[in-house]
Design an enzyme around this catalytic site. Structure first.
Site, PDB file in Angstrom:
ATOM      1  N   GLN A   1       0.823  -1.137   0.106  1.00  0.00           N
ATOM      2  CA  GLN A   1      -0.010  -0.006  -0.114  1.00  0.00           C
ATOM      3  C   GLN A   1       0.859   1.244   0.025  1.00  0.00           C
ATOM      4  OE1 GLN A   1      -2.144   0.211   3.672  1.00  0.00           O
ATOM      5  NE2 GLN A   1      -3.453   1.809   3.098  1.00  0.00           N
ATOM      6  N   GLY A   2       0.913   1.915  -1.115  1.00  0.00           N
ATOM      7  CA  GLY A   2       1.907   2.899  -1.435  1.00  0.00           C
ATOM      8  C   GLY A   2       1.266   4.302  -1.096  1.00  0.00           C
TER       9      GLY A   2
ATOM     10  N   GLU B   1      -8.865  -0.805   6.608  1.00  0.00           N
ATOM     11  CA  GLU B   1      -7.638  -1.053   7.281  1.00  0.00           C
ATOM     12  C   GLU B   1      -7.862  -0.962   8.718  1.00  0.00           C
ATOM     13  OE1 GLU B   1      -4.667   1.779   5.944  1.00  0.00           O
ATOM     14  OE2 GLU B   1      -3.045   0.764   6.830  1.00  0.00           O
TER      15      GLU B   1
ATOM     16  N   SER C   1       1.769   6.745   2.314  1.00  0.00           N
ATOM     17  CA  SER C   1       2.530   7.684   2.972  1.00  0.00           C
ATOM     18  C   SER C   1       3.819   7.844   2.327  1.00  0.00           C
ATOM     19  CB  SER C   1       2.924   6.965   4.440  1.00  0.00           C
ATOM     20  OG  SER C   1       1.817   6.498   5.239  1.00  0.00           O
TER      21      SER C   1
ATOM     22  N   GLU D   1      -4.144  10.103  17.350  1.00  0.00           N
ATOM     23  CA  GLU D   1      -4.341  11.565  17.299  1.00  0.00           C
ATOM     24  C   GLU D   1      -5.395  11.827  16.248  1.00  0.00           C
ATOM     25  OE1 GLU D   1      -1.395  10.425  17.925  1.00  0.00           O
ATOM     26  OE2 GLU D   1      -0.823  10.949  19.889  1.00  0.00           O
TER      27      GLU D   1
ATOM     28  N   SER E   1       4.975  -1.236   3.975  1.00  0.00           N
ATOM     29  CA  SER E   1       4.745  -2.511   4.678  1.00  0.00           C
ATOM     30  C   SER E   1       5.301  -3.486   3.419  1.00  0.00           C
ATOM     31  CB  SER E   1       3.838  -2.989   5.393  1.00  0.00           C
ATOM     32  OG  SER E   1       3.570  -1.923   6.607  1.00  0.00           O
TER      33      SER E   1
HETATM   34  C1  FAD Z   1       4.138  -0.519  11.322  1.00  0.00           C
HETATM   35  C2  FAD Z   1       3.755   0.596  10.441  1.00  0.00           C
HETATM   36  C3  FAD Z   1       3.412   0.129   9.082  1.00  0.00           C
HETATM   37  C4  FAD Z   1       2.960   1.054   7.961  1.00  0.00           C
HETATM   38  N1  FAD Z   1       2.710   0.649   6.877  1.00  0.00           N
HETATM   39  C5  FAD Z   1       2.341   1.531   5.961  1.00  0.00           C
HETATM   40  C6  FAD Z   1       2.217   0.896   4.435  1.00  0.00           C
HETATM   41  O1  FAD Z   1       2.100  -0.069   4.389  1.00  0.00           O
HETATM   42  N2  FAD Z   1       1.675   1.858   3.641  1.00  0.00           N
HETATM   43  C7  FAD Z   1       1.582   3.394   4.014  1.00  0.00           C
HETATM   44  O2  FAD Z   1       1.289   3.980   3.110  1.00  0.00           O
HETATM   45  N3  FAD Z   1       1.863   3.791   5.299  1.00  0.00           N
HETATM   46  C8  FAD Z   1       2.270   2.811   6.200  1.00  0.00           C
HETATM   47  N4  FAD Z   1       2.489   3.261   7.418  1.00  0.00           N
HETATM   48  C9  FAD Z   1       2.784   4.756   7.877  1.00  0.00           C
HETATM   49  C10 FAD Z   1       1.626   5.315   8.791  1.00  0.00           C
HETATM   50  O3  FAD Z   1       0.330   5.556   7.948  1.00  0.00           O
HETATM   51  C11 FAD Z   1       2.128   6.636   9.291  1.00  0.00           C
HETATM   52  O4  FAD Z   1       3.307   6.202  10.172  1.00  0.00           O
HETATM   53  C12 FAD Z   1       0.916   7.384   9.810  1.00  0.00           C
HETATM   54  O5  FAD Z   1      -0.190   7.918   9.262  1.00  0.00           O
HETATM   55  C13 FAD Z   1       1.577   8.550  10.554  1.00  0.00           C
HETATM   56  O6  FAD Z   1       2.072   9.232   9.930  1.00  0.00           O
HETATM   57  P1  FAD Z   1       3.669   9.926   9.698  1.00  0.00           P
HETATM   58  O7  FAD Z   1       4.559   8.744  10.409  1.00  0.00           O
HETATM   59  O8  FAD Z   1       4.031  10.613   8.747  1.00  0.00           O
HETATM   60  O9  FAD Z   1       3.682  11.045  11.309  1.00  0.00           O
HETATM   61  P2  FAD Z   1       3.126  12.341  11.321  1.00  0.00           P
HETATM   62  O10 FAD Z   1       2.063  12.821  10.420  1.00  0.00           O
HETATM   63  O11 FAD Z   1       4.341  13.215  10.969  1.00  0.00           O
HETATM   64  O12 FAD Z   1       2.903  12.387  12.933  1.00  0.00           O
HETATM   65  C14 FAD Z   1       3.807  12.789  13.716  1.00  0.00           C
HETATM   66  C15 FAD Z   1       2.905  12.952  15.161  1.00  0.00           C
HETATM   67  O13 FAD Z   1       2.038  14.110  14.866  1.00  0.00           O
HETATM   68  C16 FAD Z   1       0.777  13.688  15.413  1.00  0.00           C
HETATM   69  N5  FAD Z   1      -0.035  14.672  14.257  1.00  0.00           N
HETATM   70  C17 FAD Z   1       0.272  14.604  13.135  1.00  0.00           C
HETATM   71  N6  FAD Z   1      -0.959  15.878  12.730  1.00  0.00           N
HETATM   72  C18 FAD Z   1      -1.803  15.843  13.692  1.00  0.00           C
HETATM   73  C19 FAD Z   1      -2.873  16.512  13.758  1.00  0.00           C
HETATM   74  N7  FAD Z   1      -3.541  17.362  12.960  1.00  0.00           N
HETATM   75  N8  FAD Z   1      -3.716  16.636  15.235  1.00  0.00           N
HETATM   76  C20 FAD Z   1      -2.896  16.206  15.934  1.00  0.00           C
HETATM   77  N9  FAD Z   1      -1.755  15.369  16.021  1.00  0.00           N
HETATM   78  C21 FAD Z   1      -1.141  15.297  14.705  1.00  0.00           C
HETATM   79  C22 FAD Z   1       0.551  12.298  14.768  1.00  0.00           C
HETATM   80  O14 FAD Z   1      -0.520  11.651  15.719  1.00  0.00           O
HETATM   81  C23 FAD Z   1       1.843  11.821  15.416  1.00  0.00           C
HETATM   82  O15 FAD Z   1       1.953  11.338  16.641  1.00  0.00           O
HETATM   83  C24 FAD Z   1       3.096   2.358   8.450  1.00  0.00           C
HETATM   84  C25 FAD Z   1       3.315   2.666   9.771  1.00  0.00           C
HETATM   85  C26 FAD Z   1       3.826   1.725  10.626  1.00  0.00           C
HETATM   86  C27 FAD Z   1       4.108   2.217  12.051  1.00  0.00           C
END
Ligand code: FAD
Length: 376
Positions: free
Chosen positions: A122-123, A240, A125, A359, A157
């Site tokens: 799933q592409g 999901e 992020s 969050e 992932s």
């Molecule tokens: C084990 C694992 C598997 C994953 N697999 C996939 C995958 O297969 N495909 C894919 O596309 N993605 C995948 N992800 C990515 C996942 O969807 C993102 O990590 C997640 O959506 C958070 O985005 P970020 O890491 O960019 O954090 P950020 O968006 O940078 O967030 C950082 C922190 O700020 C908080 N935050 C951000 N915006 C707000 C707001 N508006 N209000 C309050 N708090 C906020 C968040 O809650 C977090 O605590 C995976 C992540 C993990 C951990």
């Protein structure tokens, strides 16, 4: 087939085929082994018919309620025959592929996913656009025969194992935000794709950076219409955040029992265990309700953020018992079972991040379910 009949028949088949379905403990200590074994179980279950129930005939299924495929995942996870993470991708991606892919493409591809012949990823992020998914920048430009992709994804992932990727790309301007996103189904062996696995804190390279340099994608790989990618994403995310977690809940119940069996007498307080059970049953009750809503033909939406929140709470409370039950050493060392507990304890921290952070789920509950006003 009715659920009761399915359950009885499946349980019998699982009992009779235990030896073929049980993972080899040496091989399943690695992600390579876990991925291969999960696909083997899917193939055996598909060939015996079980993996085909709950999916429509037009994609190789045998029809029936989605509750049937839910019970299959639950039974496999509760018996520890599959890994919940890789197994969940079928439930995350197949329903939307069935709804949005051209009929011929869905008919060709979905059976390969169900039978474990292929792994998909799933592409979504990107660096800087995880929560803020609508701002993604990986670009798809039109060519004579389809699309050309340039950009980067991250946290993808199992991308190093994947044969295909459901990719969100930017086709409009960045200012057009949600309206300028297009979903494509991309072959991962296309020239120009580079996959770099990332090591997680539990020592498993589970997700990856994926780079796209002038990657050609044929026109018939469009999911939905050009510019409709946000609708595709909004269709995938509810699966999901809900039905894809049902079998994970069953796995957690099994792991609580394993922990109680392994913990020395008196190491866990009944009150702590009771609190965890409460969280786990609360999640199960909520998730069951979602399964039945899907069965009734309802479209899943933002209310699934509640399921996701509850799963994160239940999973972390369960694994928070591990140091008390098995000693703090278990989180740094140990035998094979100790290493498994350590990996799961550390991985449980991700339960409030993957699929959208807690969050963000709370924001969705506040804004879209309770109408408490926009983000500030
Ligand atoms: C084990 C694992 C598997 C994953 N697999 C996939 C995958 O297969 N495909 C894919 O596309 N993605 C995948 N992800 C990515 C996942 O969807 C993102 O990590 C997640 O959506 C958070 O985005 P970020 O890491 O960019 O954090 P950020 O968006 O940078 O967030 C950082 C922190 O700020 C908080 N935050 C951000 N915006 C707000 C707001 N508006 N209000 C309050 N708090 C906020 C968040 O809650 C977090 O605590 C995976 C992540 C993990 C951990």
């Amino acid at each position: 087939m009715e659920l009761a009949e399915f359950r009885a028949g499946l349980d019998r088949w699982l009992d009779d085929n235990e030896a073929a379905l049980r993972p080899d403990p040496d091989k399943s200590a690695t992600l390579d082994g876990q991925m291969a074994h999960t696909n083997t179980v899917k193939r055996l279950a598909f060939d015996a018919g079980w993996m085909r129930y709950g999916w429509p005939a037009r994609v190789g299924g045998l029809g029936g309620s989605p509750l049937l495929r839910g019970y299959l995942g639950e039974a496999l996870a509760a018996r520890r025959l599959i890994e919940p993470g890789p197994y969940s991708l079928t439930e995350v991606l197949a329903p939307t592929m069935i709804d949005y892919a051209p009929a011929q493409l869905a008919a060709e591809m979905v059976p390969q996913l169900l039978r474990g012949e292929e792994t998909w990823c799933q592409g979504f992020s990107e660096p800087g656009t995880g929560s803020n998914l609508g701002a993604l920048t990986c670009r798809a430009t039109r060519t004579e025969n389809g699309w050309r992709i340039n950009g980067q994804k991250v946290w993808t992932s199992y991308a190093q194992y994947a044969d295909r990727c459901v990719l969100l790309s930017r086709t409009g301007t960045v200012e057009s935000a949600h309206n300028g996103i297009t979903a494509l189904f991309v072959d991962m062996d296309s020239p120009g794709i580079t996959v770099r696995p990332l090591q997680t804190m539990h020592d498993v390279a589970e997700f990856c950076e994926v780079f796209f340099d002038d990657v050609a994608v044929p026109a018939d790989r469009l999911l939905g219409a050009e510019g409709q990618g946000w609708a595709v994403a909004m269709d995938i995310l509810p699966f999901e955040r809900s039905t894809a977690l049902w079998h994970r809940g069953a796995y957690l119940h099994r792991r609580l029992q394993d922990l109680l069996d392994a913990a020395p007498d008196g190491s866990l307080s009944p009150r702590d265990v009771g609190a965890v059970l409460e969280q786990m049953y609360a999640f199960r009750a909520r998730s069951r309700q979602t399964q039945y809503r899907l069965d009734a033909g309802e479209r899943l939406g933002p209310e699934t953020s509640i399921d996701k929140l509850m799963l994160g709470i239940a999973e972390q409370s369960l694994y928070d018992l591990v140091p008390a039950a098995l000693g703090p050493a278990v989180v740094s060392a140990g035998d094979r079972e100790g290493r498994a507990w350590r990996a799961e304890y550390l991985y449980s921290r991700a339960a409030t991040i993957y699929g959208g952070s807690s969050e963000i789920q709370r924001n969705i509950v506040a804004r879209r379910l309770l109408d408490l006003g926009p983000d500030r």
